[in-house]
Design a protein around this motif. Structure first.
Motif, PDB file in Angstrom:
ATOM      1  N   PRO A 117       0.667  -1.127   0.061  1.00 54.99           N
ATOM      2  CA  PRO A 117       0.061  -0.087  -0.133  1.00 54.99           C
ATOM      3  C   PRO A 117       1.018   1.365  -0.126  1.00 54.99           C
ATOM      4  N   VAL A 118       0.040   2.655  -0.295  1.00 49.98           N
ATOM      5  CA  VAL A 118       0.886   3.476  -0.229  1.00 49.98           C
ATOM      6  C   VAL A 118       0.194   4.827   0.815  1.00 49.98           C
ATOM      7  N   TYR A 119       1.029   5.228   1.377  1.00 46.86           N
ATOM      8  CA  TYR A 119       0.564   6.117   2.552  1.00 46.86           C
ATOM      9  C   TYR A 119      -0.507   7.333   1.837  1.00 46.86           C
ATOM     10  N   PRO A 120      -1.727   7.223   2.592  1.00 40.56           N
ATOM     11  CA  PRO A 120      -2.697   8.519   1.961  1.00 40.56           C
ATOM     12  C   PRO A 120      -2.335   9.798   2.182  1.00 40.56           C
ATOM     13  N   THR A 121      -3.259  10.612   1.544  1.00 42.44           N
ATOM     14  CA  THR A 121      -3.022  12.082   1.692  1.00 42.44           C
ATOM     15  C   THR A 121      -4.134  12.790   2.584  1.00 42.44           C
ATOM     16  N   ARG A 126      -5.123   8.986   6.740  1.00 41.89           N
ATOM     17  CA  ARG A 126      -3.981   9.035   7.414  1.00 41.89           C
ATOM     18  C   ARG A 126      -3.784   8.645   8.744  1.00 41.89           C
ATOM     19  N   PHE A 127      -5.211   9.135   9.613  1.00 39.21           N
ATOM     20  CA  PHE A 127      -5.281   8.665  10.895  1.00 39.21           C
ATOM     21  C   PHE A 127      -5.271   7.212  10.935  1.00 39.21           C
ATOM     22  N   PHE A 128      -6.248   6.607  10.242  1.00 35.97           N
ATOM     23  CA  PHE A 128      -6.510   4.989  10.127  1.00 35.97           C
ATOM     24  C   PHE A 128      -5.468   4.202   9.841  1.00 35.97           C
ATOM     25  N   ALA A 129      -4.554   4.934   8.813  1.00 38.63           N
ATOM     26  CA  ALA A 129      -3.268   4.226   8.484  1.00 38.63           C
ATOM     27  C   ALA A 129      -2.122   3.998   9.661  1.00 38.63           C
ATOM     28  N   PHE A 135       1.844   2.021   6.181  1.00 44.37           N
ATOM     29  CA  PHE A 135       1.354   2.585   4.784  1.00 44.37           C
ATOM     30  C   PHE A 135       2.981   3.278   4.515  1.00 44.37           C
ATOM     31  N   PRO A 136       3.840   2.568   3.738  1.00 42.67           N
ATOM     32  CA  PRO A 136       4.996   3.335   3.345  1.00 42.67           C
ATOM     33  C   PRO A 136       4.574   4.310   2.286  1.00 42.67           C
ATOM     34  N   ARG A 167      -5.480   8.873  -5.057  1.00 41.83           N
ATOM     35  CA  ARG A 167      -4.347   8.185  -4.193  1.00 41.83           C
ATOM     36  C   ARG A 167      -4.608   8.903  -2.848  1.00 41.83           C
ATOM     37  N   ARG A 168      -5.670   9.408  -2.641  1.00 40.29           N
ATOM     38  CA  ARG A 168      -5.805  10.139  -1.078  1.00 40.29           C
ATOM     39  C   ARG A 168      -6.269   9.085  -0.155  1.00 40.29           C
ATOM     40  N   HIS A 169      -6.712   7.881  -0.479  1.00 38.59           N
ATOM     41  CA  HIS A 169      -7.096   6.980   0.579  1.00 38.59           C
ATOM     42  C   HIS A 169      -6.257   5.793   0.908  1.00 38.59           C
ATOM     43  N   GLY A 170      -5.279   5.522  -0.014  1.00 37.23           N
ATOM     44  CA  GLY A 170      -4.187   4.576   0.436  1.00 37.23           C
ATOM     45  C   GLY A 170      -4.649   3.233  -0.097  1.00 37.23           C
ATOM     46  N   LEU A 171      -3.990   2.185   0.581  1.00 34.70           N
ATOM     47  CA  LEU A 171      -4.399   0.804   0.509  1.00 34.70           C
ATOM     48  C   LEU A 171      -4.923   0.249  -0.979  1.00 34.70           C
ATOM     49  N   ILE A 172      -6.044   0.874  -1.189  1.00 36.48           N
ATOM     50  CA  ILE A 172      -6.832   0.601  -2.558  1.00 36.48           C
ATOM     51  C   ILE A 172      -5.735   0.830  -3.544  1.00 36.48           C
ATOM     52  N   MET A 173      -4.913   2.139  -3.604  1.00 38.43           N
ATOM     53  CA  MET A 173      -4.018   2.357  -4.569  1.00 38.43           C
ATOM     54  C   MET A 173      -2.716   2.113  -3.977  1.00 38.43           C
ATOM     55  N   GLY A 174      -2.211   1.251  -4.378  1.00 42.71           N
ATOM     56  CA  GLY A 174      -0.926   0.732  -4.042  1.00 42.71           C
ATOM     57  C   GLY A 174       0.120   0.837  -5.094  1.00 42.71           C
ATOM     58  N   CYS A 175       1.347   0.225  -4.901  1.00 43.59           N
ATOM     59  CA  CYS A 175       2.378   0.134  -5.968  1.00 43.59           C
ATOM     60  C   CYS A 175       2.947  -1.123  -5.944  1.00 43.59           C
ATOM     61  N   SER A 176       3.762  -1.441  -7.015  1.00 42.56           N
ATOM     62  CA  SER A 176       4.622  -2.636  -7.399  1.00 42.56           C
ATOM     63  C   SER A 176       6.015  -1.841  -7.384  1.00 42.56           C
TER      64      SER A 176
END
Length: 241
Positions: A117-121, A126-129, A135-136, A167-176
């Motif tokens: 996952p990617v750290y959300p904005t 961000r609080f829940f992450a 969430f790097p 990309r605001r919410h993280g997790l759903i939008m990740g990276c490889s």
């Protein structure tokens, strides 16, 4: 999303030796064995319960199943052609140590592929992450790979087609993230001994609070994709959501 995330790993030869670290129930491994012979694939995870589910999958019957630690892999140096880890790094106590191990176990010219996952904005995400798991940031992934010694480090953003790059919410939008091992042997990165305090008593109140917040985060990250999917249905194509 699985095939899209695995594409940079270049599983282009059925004879490749592949380790799937943090493979759990074998969901990612199923994508790997579509392109690599199952007998050449090893699934490693700390949870015997997760691995038991992987063993039940017919397509994974010939895979080697190993119980082990991502930060202390039970493989020889220069063992595999490919290293894959999907949805696991967010639970590692020390991601840099785990990526250093990825470098060690693959052969010269081999490739490591780490999906996470990617750290959300968005502030609530961000609080829940922060309260839930790791969430790097994208730059952290790249830094960890480069410090371990990988070359040609590449990052590919992944997510559902309907997400439109939000990309605001993280997790759903990740990276490889992928990197190539330039030379045989261990990583040039030097780390001290692994230290993890598992004997320190847990404060019951703190545990309860974190459990409740973690459960709330789980619900939140189920509701977010439903919300984004609905927005995708309503907002005209081509417009940001």
């Amino acid at each position: 999303m699985r095939d899209d995330a695995l594409e940079p790993a270049e599983h282009n030869d059925r004879n490749l030796v592949v380790v799937d670290v943090g493979g759990g129930t074998g969901f990612t491994t199923l994508g790997i064995v579509e392109r690599v012979d199952a007998k050449n694939v090893t699934i490693l995870d700390q949870s015997p319960h997760q691995l038991a589910k992987a063993k039940e999958k017919e397509a994974l019957k010939e895979c080697m199943i190993v119980e082990g630690d991502a930060e202390d892999l039970p493989f020889e140096t220069d063992y595999a052609d490919r290293y894959v880890s999907a949805g696991s790094i967010e639970y590692w106590p020390d991601p840099q140590r785990g990526i250093k191990e990825a470098y060690r176990v693959i052969k010269k010219g081999g490739k490591a592929c780490l999906i996470g996952p990617v750290y959300p904005t968005f502030w609530l995400s961000r609080f829940f992450a922060d309260m839930w798991m790791l969430f790097p940031k994208e730059e952290e992934y790249i830094e960890w790979f480069e410090k371990a010694g990988f070359k040609d480090v590449q990052i590919k953003r992944i997510g559902p087609q309907w997400y439109r790059g939000v990309r605001r919410h993280g997790l759903i939008m990740g990276c490889s993230v992928t990197g190539v091992k330039p030379a045989s042997g261990d990583s040039p990165l030097q780390l001290g001994p692994k230290v993890e305090d598992v004997e320190k008593p847990v404060n019951p109140f703190v545990f309860l609070v974190r459990f409740l917040i973690g459960a709330s985060a789980g619900v939140y990250y189920v509701l977010v994709p439903i919300y984004m999917w609905l927005k995708d249905q309503v907002v005209p194509k081509g417009q940001p959501i």
